[in-house]
Scaffold this motif. Structure first.
Motif, short mmCIF file in Angstrom:
data_model
loop_
_atom_site.label_atom_id
_atom_site.label_comp_id
_atom_site.label_asym_id
_atom_site.label_seq_id
_atom_site.Cartn_x
_atom_site.Cartn_y
_atom_site.Cartn_z
N GLY A 34 -4.39 -0.34 3.92
CA GLY A 34 -4.57 1.01 3.40
C GLY A 34 -4.84 0.95 1.91
N THR A 35 -4.08 1.71 1.13
CA THR A 35 -4.26 1.69 -0.32
C THR A 35 -3.51 0.54 -0.98
OG1 THR A 35 -2.36 3.12 -0.82
CG2 THR A 35 -4.49 4.21 -0.38
N GLU A 53 -7.53 2.47 -11.55
CA GLU A 53 -7.54 3.79 -10.92
C GLU A 53 -6.25 4.10 -10.19
OE1 GLU A 53 -10.90 4.09 -8.34
OE2 GLU A 53 -12.29 4.42 -10.00
N GLN A 54 -5.53 3.06 -9.76
CA GLN A 54 -4.31 3.25 -8.99
C GLN A 54 -3.09 2.88 -9.84
OE1 GLN A 54 -5.83 0.61 -5.75
NE2 GLN A 54 -4.65 2.03 -4.47
N ASP A 55 -1.92 3.38 -9.43
CA ASP A 55 -0.67 2.91 -10.02
C ASP A 55 -0.51 1.44 -9.68
OD1 ASP A 55 0.02 5.42 -11.06
OD2 ASP A 55 1.21 5.96 -9.30
N TYR A 106 -1.30 0.47 -5.45
CA TYR A 106 -0.99 1.34 -4.33
C TYR A 106 -1.34 2.77 -4.67
CZ TYR A 106 2.97 2.91 -7.04
OH TYR A 106 3.74 3.44 -8.03
N GLY A 107 -1.47 3.58 -3.64
CA GLY A 107 -1.65 5.02 -3.82
C GLY A 107 -3.07 5.44 -4.07
N LYS A 108 -3.20 6.74 -4.28
CA LYS A 108 -4.53 7.34 -4.45
C LYS A 108 -5.07 7.08 -5.85
CE LYS A 108 -2.48 11.70 -5.81
NZ LYS A 108 -2.34 13.11 -5.58
N ALA A 109 -6.38 7.20 -6.00
CA ALA A 109 -7.02 7.10 -7.31
C ALA A 109 -6.43 8.18 -8.22
CB ALA A 109 -8.52 7.25 -7.19
N GLY A 110 -6.14 7.82 -9.45
CA GLY A 110 -5.51 8.75 -10.37
C GLY A 110 -4.01 8.63 -10.41
N GLU A 112 0.03 8.45 -8.54
CA GLU A 112 0.93 9.39 -7.87
C GLU A 112 1.92 9.90 -8.90
OE1 GLU A 112 2.69 7.57 -4.46
OE2 GLU A 112 0.76 7.16 -3.55
#
Length: 115
Positions: A34-35, A53-55, A106-110, A112
């Motif tokens: 996944g991410t 882009e991700q954390d 991990y996580g979404k772009a920008g 969490e």
């Protein structure tokens, strides 16, 4: 890891033997799900990075150094966990020759945001 779709153990020795890659890269992919993106990173100076882009988490396996993040300088050593939020400029400085880290995106772009 035998089956990355299930569970298992990611062994440092298995991935350390692959660094540097034939192309000279100082990190190797250990898990993608996944991410989640986990790499073993064994940096050499100078360590320059672009904001991501991700954390991002870094689990320090061995060695020590200084994390430059934004306008701050924070010392770290083996056993520490470093966090860099998405978009933050960062790199390592004054690090030991034996530095090795698990680098975890991990996580979404920008990133969490905390709730």
């Amino acid at each position: 890891m035998d089956d990355p779709m299930r569970s298992g153990v990611i062994r440092l020795a298995d991935y350390a033997a692959k660094v540097p890659t034939p192309e000279g890269e100082r990190s190797v992919l250990a898990l993608k799900r996944g991410t989640l993106d986990v790499r073993l990173s064994v940096p050499v100076p100078p360590n320059r990075q672009t904001p991501h882009e991700q954390d991002e988490l870094y689990a320090v396996i061995r060695g020590h150094g200084v994390l430059i993040h934004g306008d701050e300088r924070t010392a770290f050593s083996a056993g520490d966990l470093l966090f860099v939020a998405a978009g933050v400029e960062h790199h390592y400085a004054d690090f030991s020759v034996d530095l090795a880290l698990w680098r975890i995106f991990y996580g979404k772009a920008g990133g969490e945001l905390p709730e």
